[in-house]
Design a protein around this motif. Structure first.
Motif, PDB file in Angstrom:
ATOM      1  N   ARG A 105      14.528   7.799 -54.091  1.00  0.00           N
ATOM      2  CA  ARG A 105      15.435   6.491 -54.728  1.00  0.00           C
ATOM      3  C   ARG A 105      16.870   7.036 -55.013  1.00  0.00           C
ATOM      4  N   ILE A 106      17.719   6.118 -54.465  1.00  0.00           N
ATOM      5  CA  ILE A 106      19.035   6.524 -54.903  1.00  0.00           C
ATOM      6  C   ILE A 106      19.603   5.687 -56.083  1.00  0.00           C
ATOM      7  N   SER A 107      20.230   6.588 -56.912  1.00  0.00           N
ATOM      8  CA  SER A 107      20.657   6.104 -58.121  1.00  0.00           C
ATOM      9  C   SER A 107      21.814   4.785 -57.890  1.00  0.00           C
ATOM     10  N   PHE A 136       8.605  10.726 -39.617  1.00  0.00           N
ATOM     11  CA  PHE A 136       7.335  10.463 -40.039  1.00  0.00           C
ATOM     12  C   PHE A 136       6.416   9.301 -39.427  1.00  0.00           C
ATOM     13  N   PRO A 137       6.139   9.313 -38.156  1.00  0.00           N
ATOM     14  CA  PRO A 137       5.716   8.323 -37.276  1.00  0.00           C
ATOM     15  C   PRO A 137       4.030   7.982 -38.050  1.00  0.00           C
ATOM     16  N   ASN A 138       3.678   9.042 -38.418  1.00  0.00           N
ATOM     17  CA  ASN A 138       2.222   8.608 -38.846  1.00  0.00           C
ATOM     18  C   ASN A 138       2.240   8.310 -40.368  1.00  0.00           C
ATOM     19  N   ALA A 139       3.317   8.078 -40.882  1.00  0.00           N
ATOM     20  CA  ALA A 139       3.363   7.537 -42.315  1.00  0.00           C
ATOM     21  C   ALA A 139       3.435   6.217 -42.407  1.00  0.00           C
ATOM     22  N   THR A 140       3.040   5.671 -43.394  1.00  0.00           N
ATOM     23  CA  THR A 140       3.219   3.999 -43.651  1.00  0.00           C
ATOM     24  C   THR A 140       4.325   4.059 -44.668  1.00  0.00           C
ATOM     25  N   THR A 141       5.297   3.009 -44.763  1.00  0.00           N
ATOM     26  CA  THR A 141       6.548   2.975 -45.429  1.00  0.00           C
ATOM     27  C   THR A 141       6.380   1.892 -46.265  1.00  0.00           C
ATOM     28  N   ASP A 142       7.266   2.145 -47.299  1.00  0.00           N
ATOM     29  CA  ASP A 142       7.342   0.974 -48.386  1.00  0.00           C
ATOM     30  C   ASP A 142       8.694   1.096 -48.823  1.00  0.00           C
ATOM     31  N   THR A 143       9.331  -0.173 -48.923  1.00  0.00           N
ATOM     32  CA  THR A 143      10.740  -0.044 -49.410  1.00  0.00           C
ATOM     33  C   THR A 143      11.058  -1.066 -50.495  1.00  0.00           C
ATOM     34  N   ARG A 144       9.872  -1.190 -51.272  1.00  0.00           N
ATOM     35  CA  ARG A 144       9.843  -2.156 -52.578  1.00  0.00           C
ATOM     36  C   ARG A 144      10.550  -1.384 -53.733  1.00  0.00           C
ATOM     37  N   ASP A 145      10.622  -0.068 -53.610  1.00  0.00           N
ATOM     38  CA  ASP A 145      11.357   0.578 -54.855  1.00  0.00           C
ATOM     39  C   ASP A 145      11.931   1.892 -54.212  1.00  0.00           C
ATOM     40  N   GLY A 146      12.854   1.640 -53.373  1.00  0.00           N
ATOM     41  CA  GLY A 146      13.628   3.079 -52.598  1.00  0.00           C
ATOM     42  C   GLY A 146      12.838   2.961 -51.404  1.00  0.00           C
TER      43      GLY A 146
END
Length: 86
Positions: free
Chosen positions: A53-55, A29-39
């Motif tokens: 999200r991984i439990s 998904f090169p056109n997406a903005t990613t955020d890793t704060r919660d998963g």
């Protein structure tokens, strides 16, 4: 317009971490903005988003998704499921 929302709980034997799958999914998904704060969350230009999200307590991967176009959202979800081999 009304948003189309989905929530999934995948029971599987995935024992990795977000970091172990992040590079593979980000490349899809090169056109997406990613955020890793919660998963791992992908925010797309069409204002749809998908969060994974991984439990920490059970072998579950949770995926939440929202968008206005059901077909495009289902396609994004399917791509992620395939990458996770769920």
């Amino acid at each position: 317009k009304t948003s189309y929302c989905k929530k999934f709980d995948f029971l599987n034997k995935f024992s990795g971490t977000i970091d172990s799958i992040k590079d593979t999914l980000v490349a899809q998904f090169p056109n997406a903005t990613t955020d890793t704060r919660d998963g791992l969350r992908f925010d797309f230009p069409d204002r749809s988003w998908v969060q994974i999200r991984i439990s920490n307590t059970e072998p579950i991967i949770r995926m939440f998704a929202e968008g206005k176009n059901k077909i495009e959202l289902e396609y994004k979800i399917a791509q992620i499921q395939k990458s996770l081999e769920v």
